[in-house]
Design an enzyme around this catalytic site. Structure first.
Site, mmCIF file in Angstrom:
data_model
loop_
_atom_site.group_PDB
_atom_site.id
_atom_site.type_symbol
_atom_site.label_atom_id
_atom_site.label_comp_id
_atom_site.label_asym_id
_atom_site.label_seq_id
_atom_site.Cartn_x
_atom_site.Cartn_y
_atom_site.Cartn_z
ATOM 1 N N ASN A 1 0.903 -1.474 0.099
ATOM 2 C CA ASN A 1 -0.154 0.116 -0.025
ATOM 3 C C ASN A 1 0.661 1.435 0.089
ATOM 4 O O ASN A 1 0.349 2.230 -0.574
ATOM 5 C CB ASN A 1 -1.214 0.040 1.402
ATOM 6 C CG ASN A 1 -0.370 -0.212 2.501
ATOM 7 O OD1 ASN A 1 0.495 -1.304 2.588
ATOM 8 N ND2 ASN A 1 -0.507 0.259 3.582
ATOM 9 N N GLN B 1 -4.551 -4.215 -2.623
ATOM 10 C CA GLN B 1 -3.824 -3.016 -3.163
ATOM 11 C C GLN B 1 -3.678 -3.241 -4.640
ATOM 12 O O GLN B 1 -2.870 -2.707 -5.622
ATOM 13 C CB GLN B 1 -2.346 -2.531 -2.688
ATOM 14 C CG GLN B 1 -2.809 -1.902 -1.531
ATOM 15 C CD GLN B 1 -3.473 -0.593 -1.437
ATOM 16 O OE1 GLN B 1 -3.516 0.022 -2.507
ATOM 17 N NE2 GLN B 1 -3.880 -0.115 -0.574
ATOM 18 N N ALA C 1 -13.538 -3.622 -0.825
ATOM 19 C CA ALA C 1 -14.137 -2.972 -1.949
ATOM 20 C C ALA C 1 -13.923 -1.264 -2.229
ATOM 21 O O ALA C 1 -13.844 -1.139 -3.340
ATOM 22 C CB ALA C 1 -15.873 -3.160 -2.054
ATOM 23 N N HIS C 2 -13.796 -0.820 -0.860
ATOM 24 C CA HIS C 2 -13.569 0.505 -1.206
ATOM 25 C C HIS C 2 -12.285 1.076 -1.818
ATOM 26 O O HIS C 2 -11.983 2.249 -2.139
ATOM 27 C CB HIS C 2 -13.824 1.351 0.168
ATOM 28 C CG HIS C 2 -12.515 1.170 0.977
ATOM 29 N ND1 HIS C 2 -11.489 2.123 1.431
ATOM 30 C CD2 HIS C 2 -12.161 0.084 1.805
ATOM 31 C CE1 HIS C 2 -10.655 1.786 2.240
ATOM 32 N NE2 HIS C 2 -11.079 0.462 2.503
ATOM 33 N N CYS D 1 5.275 11.685 12.282
ATOM 34 C CA CYS D 1 3.965 12.682 12.658
ATOM 35 C C CYS D 1 2.680 12.046 12.227
ATOM 36 O O CYS D 1 1.837 12.107 12.973
ATOM 37 C CB CYS D 1 4.041 13.822 12.106
ATOM 38 S SG CYS D 1 5.112 14.905 12.925
#
Lengths: 396, 202
Positions: free
Chosen positions: A161, A189, A210-211, A335
C-alpha cells in the site's frame, strides 16, 4: 462526486490518495442508493429472496475480478476482517498440530499487529520475511524459512500500500506449497491496478476491500479455495454457509459487485492511463524539485503509486501545505503514525530514516486527469522550496 | 458534532505554520551571541535557535526547524514570546506555556514536536559558556528523577548526550536509577526516550 463534495465552489480539489480509499463509482453509488430499503437477505419471503439475489449477483462480480469461483467468495466487512480470519485459521491449525506462520516485514498492520497479538496472547510463533532495497520480499529468505518444514501458513501481500511494489506472490505460493504450507495473499492493493488471478495463481486464500476499487467502505471478501481448512471468525448465524455470521450487507455488497465488474472491465485501459500520469508526475518532479528520491523498485510498481522523499523537509508539513491547495496525499513520517518512528514499510525497504520522515505517497485513481498532475507540479515545488528555507537541513 | 480533534490544529498553529515569524533567512547577516541545536533529521524533528543578547536580555532571535506543522508553529510562537525577556525568564519557558499560547496541540504532538524551549535553553547555555559567565539557570532548573539514587534529569541528559548510555538498561546499570523502589521507572523511561530524541538519536 462523493469526494468532490468536499470542495468549496471555485476551489480545486485534487485527490491523490487512492491507496487509502477511492471515490465510489457513479454506477455503484446509484446501485447503493437503490438498495437502501433492502430486506434481510436471509428472510424467506419475496423481499428477502430478492435481496439475497443481489448478494449472489455481487458474489459473481467479485469472482470475476478475483479469478475464482463464486462459491469461494465469502463477504466480510473488509480486508482487515478477512486477514484476521485467515490468521485465526492458522492459529487453530497450529494449536492442533504445531508449526508457525510466515509473513513479511511490509504487510499491512492487520497482519503484523494481529501476529504480535497472537504471539503475546497465545504464544503463536511467526517469522517475517525481509524485503530488498526496492521493497520486494527476498524469495530466497522466504525459502530459507519454508525449508524448515514447520510453516503452516504463508501470507504475502500482492502489492504494498505504501510503496506500490508488486510482490512475487505466484512464486511465493509455489514455494509455500512445495514445503507443505498453505498460502494467503492480501490482494487489497492489486485489484483493478494489476494482474490478479486466484485460480491461476493457485492461492488458498485471498483478501480484499471494495472501497479500494471504487466500491463502498465496510464490505470486502475473503476467498477460500474449496477444501482448504476453514474456521469462521464470526459465529452464531448461518450466513455465508456458516462461514461468516452476521446479517447480509446486501446494500453495500451489491454496489461493491458493480464496482468489481467495472474494475475488471477497465483494468487494461486504466492501468495504462494511470501509469502515463504517474510517469508524468515523476518526470515533472525530477525536473522541478532538486534532492528528491523515489521509494520502491520502479520495475515492479502498480501503475498508480509514486512514493517520493523530499530531502530536508518533513512529510506532514508537505502534506498540510498541499492540503491548503486542495491536494490530498499521505506521508510515511512519524508525525503521521503518531509515534516517533516513521513508516515501518519504508524502513524495512532500506529507505534511510531521514528519507522515510520526508516521504509523500501519491496514489492516482480513476478521477485523476493530466490537469491534476499539472496542478501538483505547479503547487508543490514552491512548497518544498519554502519548507527547505525554514529547515535546519540537518545542520550539526 | 463529529470529533475532529485528533488531527485538528488550532487557528494559531495554522497561522504560525503558514507564516512563521523570525525565520533565519539565508541572505540575512544575523550574528548570534548564542546558538542551540536539538534533535536531528533522523528523529523527524530538528530545531536551531540563534540569539542576540544584550544587557542580560534576549534582544533578537532567529530559528530554523525541520519538522511537522506543530514543530514549526511551536518554535515560531516561542520566538515571539522570548523577545525582550531576561535570560532567567527565557530559560524558564516550558512546553506547557508554548502549547497554551498555541491554543492547544493534539495530545500525540505534545512531546515530539515541542522542542523549541530546549533549543532556546541550549542557545542560552552556549552564550553563557562562550562568555565565561556563570549559569545559575541550569542548576536552578534541575529536577531529581530517582529519589532513591538521587539521579537528576541533567545527569541523565549528560549521559545520553555523551552516549555513555544508549539504552534504558544501560542507564540503570550505570546509575542504579529505578532499581530500589522502582517508582520513578515509567517517568524515567519517558524522559530517556525524549532525551534520546532531543539529542538526535532515534
Amino acid at each position: 462526486m462523493a469526494i468532490e463534495s468536499e470542495k468549496n465552489e471555485g476551489e480545486r480539489f485534487t485527490y491523490l490518495d487512492n491507496n487509502a480509499t477511492t471515490p465510489m463509482l457513479e454506477q455503484a453509488r446509484i446501485a447503493l442508493a437503490e438498495r437502501l430499503l433492502d430486506g434481510n437477505a436471509s428472510s424467506m419471503y419475496a423481499l428477502g429472496r430478492k435481496s439475497k439475489a443481489f448478494v449472489e449477483d455481487a458474489r459473481k462480480g467479485f469472482a470475476e475480478l478475483l479469478g475464482c469461483v463464486p462459491d469461494d467468495v465469502i463477504f466480510t466487512s473488509g480486508a482487515t476482517e478477512s486477514n484476521d480470519t485467515v490468521l485465526n485459521i492458522a492459529k487453530r491449525l497450529i494449536r492442533e498440530k504445531g508449526g508457525r506462520i510466515l509473513s513479511s516485514a511490509i504487510e499491512h498492520p492487520s497482519i503484523i499487529e494481529t501476529l504480535k497479538r497472537f504471539e503475546a496472547d497465545d504464544g503463536v510463533e511467526y517469522s517475517l520475511c525481509p524485503v530488498d532495497g526496492g521493497g520486494r520480499i527476498i524469495v530466497s529468505e522466504l525459502e530459507k524459512e519454508l525449508v524448515k518444514g514447520d510453516v503452516v501458513l504463508t501470507s504475502i501481500m500482492a502489492a504494498n500500500n505504501e510503496t506500490g511494489v508488486i510482490q512475487p506472490i505466484s512464486q511465493a505460493c509455489d514455494l509455500a506449497h512445495r514445503h507443505g504450507s498453505l498460502f494467503h495473499t492480501d490482494a487489497t492493493q492489486i485489484l483493478g491496478k494489476g494482474d490478479f488471478d486466484f485460480n491461476a495463481g493457485g492461492y488458498d486464500y485471498a483478501s480484499c476491500s471494495a472501497h479500494k476499487f471504487y466500491g463502498p467502505k465496510g464490505v470486502g471478501a475473503l476467498v477460500v479455495r474449496s477444501g482448504r481448512p476453514y474456521y469462521p471468525l464470526l459465529t452464531g448465524g448461518h450466513q455465508e454457509g456458516g462461514r461468516r455470521s452476521g446479517t447480509y450487507n446486501s446494500t453495500c455488497a451489491y454496489a461493491a459487485g458493480i464496482a468489481a465488474r467495472a474494475a475488471k472491465a477497465d483494468i487494461r485501459s486504466e492501468a495504462g492511463r494511470l501509469a502515463a500520469l504517474r510517469d508524468r508526475l515523476r518526470e515533472g518532479l525530477l525536473e522541478r524539485v532538486p534532492d528528491i528520491s523515489f521509494n520502491g523498485n520502479p520495475d515492479y510498481l502498480v501503475p498508480n503509486t509514486l512514493n517520493v522523499s523530499f530531502r530536508n523537509v518533513e512529510g506532514e508539513s508537505i502534506l498540510l501545505m498541499l492540503d491548503f491547495e486542495g491536494i490530498c496525499v499521505s506521508t510515511g513520517s512519524a508525525c503521521a503514525t503518531g509515534s516517533l518512528e516513521p513508516s515501518y514499510v519504508l524502513l524495512a525497504s532500506g529507505t534511510p530514516i531521514e528519507d522515510a520522515h520526508s516521504s509523500i505517497r501519491f496514489s492516482l485513481g480513476r478521477e485523476n486527469t493530466g490537469e491534476d498532475i499539472d496542478y501538483v507540479l505547479e503547487k508543490l515545488p514552491p512548497i518544498i522550496e519554502r519548507l527547505r528555507q525554514i529547515s535546519t537541513r540537518g545542520r550539526k | 458534532m463529529i470529533d475532529l480533534n485528533e488531527w485538528t490544529y488550532s487557528k494559531i498553529v495554522m497561522e504560525h505554520f503558514r507564516n512563521p515569524h523570525n525565520i533565519l533567512s539565508e541572505n540575512e547577516k544575523f550574528i548570534p551571541d548564542g546558538e542551540g541545536n536539538v534533535g536531528s533529521l533522523a528523529c523527524g524533528d530538528q530545531m536551531y535557535v540563534a540569539l542576540q543578547i544584550s544587557d542580560g536580555k534576549v534582544k533578537d532571535i532567529r530559528w530554523l526547524t525541520y519538522g511537522c506543522a506543530s514543530a514549526i508553529a511551536s518554535t515560531s510562537i516561542m520566538s515571539d514570546m522570548v523577545k525582550g525577556m531576561s535570560l532567567e525568564q527565557a530559560y524558564e519557558i516550558t512546553p506547557e506555556q508554548i502549547v497554551s499560547a498555541l491554543d492547544g496541540l493534539p495530545e500525540h504532538k505534545f512531546h515530539c514536536s515541542v522542542l523549541g524551549d530546549k533549543a532556546l535553553r541550549a542557545a542560552i547555555d552556549d552564550y553563557l559558556k562562550k562568555n565565561n559567565l556563570p549559569n545559575p539557570y541550569k542548576a536552578k532548573s534541575v529536577k531529581i528523577i530517582c529519589e532513591c539514587k538521587n539521579i537528576t534529569d541533567q545527569r541523565i541528559d549528560e549521559l545520553v548526550a555523551s552516549q555513555e548510555v544508549r539504552t534504558f538498561a544501560e542507564l540503570q546499570e550505570k546509575t542504579g536509577l529505578g532499581t530500589v523502589c522502582g517508582k520513578c521507572k515509567a517517568k524515567a523511561q519517558d524522559l530517556f526516550a525524549e532525551l534520546r530524541h532531543i539529542h538526535g538519536f532515534v
